[in-house]
Design a protein around this motif. Structure first.
Motif, PDB file in Angstrom:
ATOM      1  N   HIS A  72      -1.060  -0.361  -6.264  1.00  0.00           N
ATOM      2  CA  HIS A  72      -1.873  -1.185  -5.358  1.00  0.00           C
ATOM      3  C   HIS A  72      -1.256  -2.565  -5.135  1.00  0.00           C
ATOM      4  O   HIS A  72      -1.386  -3.138  -4.049  1.00  0.00           O
ATOM      5  N   LYS A 101       1.885  -5.755  -2.508  1.00  0.00           N
ATOM      6  CA  LYS A 101       2.133  -5.144  -1.217  1.00  0.00           C
ATOM      7  C   LYS A 101       3.525  -5.567  -0.755  1.00  0.00           C
ATOM      8  O   LYS A 101       4.065  -6.576  -1.206  1.00  0.00           O
ATOM      9  N   SER A 107       0.722   0.003   2.219  1.00  0.00           N
ATOM     10  CA  SER A 107      -0.276   0.079   1.155  1.00  0.00           C
ATOM     11  C   SER A 107      -0.225   1.465   0.531  1.00  0.00           C
ATOM     12  O   SER A 107      -0.255   2.469   1.243  1.00  0.00           O
ATOM     13  N   HIS A 141       0.251   0.757   6.703  1.00  0.00           N
ATOM     14  CA  HIS A 141      -1.183   0.671   6.961  1.00  0.00           C
ATOM     15  C   HIS A 141      -1.450   0.775   8.457  1.00  0.00           C
ATOM     16  O   HIS A 141      -0.679   0.269   9.277  1.00  0.00           O
TER      17      HIS A 141
END
Length: 390
Positions: free
Chosen positions: A271, A274, A305, A310
């Motif tokens: 996570h 980024k 992501s 994304h």
């Protein structure tokens, strides 16, 4: 042979910004899952349907993307002058991993509404008509977030005419304020530099701005890795070599930022950070077919992501973009034309987003004081989610 029955867990399925996820009250979880650890992770993985080697989440509530494989646990706040504690878990799709290392800025917009509906906000602070101010303690990163939730006839207003690129239908506007969004531990720029030389084996030496505001983020120039900054999802996500390249950059950036000790540790910390690439303004056609003119934006940004580009922009990454844009000399600031600014409008695959930011230099160190953006939120379903008891 006997088989374990399914258990029912009270849950709410909500959209917040350009993400959606499963929301739980801490007290509603099975007792073994009320504390951090393997029992909680196993429960939430099963709820989402991970790990799924088919990467479809057919047997769970996940949506098989990083934007839709999210879990939220809320409880009455343990912090003074706060209403609710908000804990976020980013669920991997094909691995048995939940990353608790960061926040989800998009789902933050839904936290305020959930807190009001759950009784975490005192009734005397909810107007009959107007705006309810919800004070959120973001437990992952230990920061305060303020959600300004519209209220109509004493209830949370969900419908409206606010349009957010990346979300199909209009809804009510929720203004979210991220207070002191930089990491409380150490410098906002972990290396001490606004721009670093990041050595990445097999790729080369890249200029990089590595910032810890909103969420730890590694910014690089699009042209340095062969892109224009106008790419849509398929240009990156259909290219395994590109995805591998960005993951390698992310892993080496994570080591440089001090977030992990070795490159191998990046697998368990998907996570954060980024990785994003930036470029000066240019016109392009967004994924919706909307035409974005160069004059509509200050800078182009594309962010990955959980290993994929994304479809719009993560809320926490938008905070990182805005803070970096406000600080002269970062790659984001330079791509946006340089100089001082208190807000930035950036182009992403689904359209544009404007974010306000405040940053100042104190004794030679840059400090982020606040970032503000508008999102929307809506309950999609509420009731119980079922999972096998074992």
């Amino acid at each position: 042979m006997s088989y374990a029955p399914q258990i029912r867990v009270p849950a709410t399925y909500m959209r917040g910004g350009t993400s959606k996820g499963m929301f739980f009250r801490l007290d509603d979880l099975p007792e073994k899952a009320r504390n951090p650890g393997p029992e909680r992770d196993r429960l939430l993985l099963r709820v989402i349907g991970s790990p799924d080697p088919y990467q479809k989440h057919t047997d769970g509530m996940g949506g098989a993307t990083s934007s839709t494989s999210k879990t939220v646990i809320l409880s009455k706040s343990t912090q003074e002058n706060h209403d609710v504690d908000y804990l976020f878990g980013q669920v991997a799709i094909d691995k048995p991993v939940i990353d608790w290392s960061g926040n989800c800025g998009n789902l933050t917009a839904a936290v305020g509404a959930f807190a009001i509906n759950s009784g975490y906000v005192p009734q005397d602070r909810i107007p009959e008509n107007g705006t309810a101010v919800v004070r959120i303690w973001q437990a992952n990163i230990r920061k305060t977030i303020i959600a300004n939730v519209p209220i109509t006839n004493g209830e949370v207003q969900e419908t409206g005419d606010f349009e957010l690129d990346g979300v199909t239908f209009p809804a009510a506007e929720v203004q979210v304020e991220f207070m002191d969004p930089a990491d409380a531990e150490g410098s906002m720029f972990p290396t001490g530099n606004l721009v670093d030389e990041l050595d990445v084996p097999g790729i080369g030496t890249l200029q990089a701005t590595m910032i810890n505001a909103g969420i730890p983020t590694v910014f690089i120039n699009a042209e340095a890795v062969g892109y224009s900054g106008t790419e849509l999802q398929d240009a990156i996500n259909s290219d395994p070599e590109a995805l591998a390249m960005f993951e390698t950059i992310r892993a080496h950036g994570a080591v440089k930022m001090g977030l992990i000790e070795t490159i191998d540790d990046a697998v368990a910390r998907q996570h954060t950070p980024k990785v994003a690439f930036v470029a000066p303004p240019a016109g392009y056609t967004a994924s919706s077919g909307k035409e974005i003119a160069a004059s509509d934006i200050d800078v182009l940004v594309r962010a990955l992501s959980m290993g994929k580009l994304h479809h719009a922009m993560m809320g926490t990454a938008a905070v990182a973009i805005a803070i970096a844009a406000a600080i002269p000399g970062t790659l984001v600031n330079l791509a946006a034309g340089g100089g001082d600014r208190t807000s930035v409008t950036f182009g992403h695959p689904s359209g544009t987003l404007q974010v306000g930011a405040e940053a100042k230099e104190v004794e030679g160190q840059w400090v982020a004081t606040k970032a503000v953006m508008s999102r929307s939120a809506r309950i999609l379903m509420e009731g119980w989610v079922r999972v096998p008891e074992d």
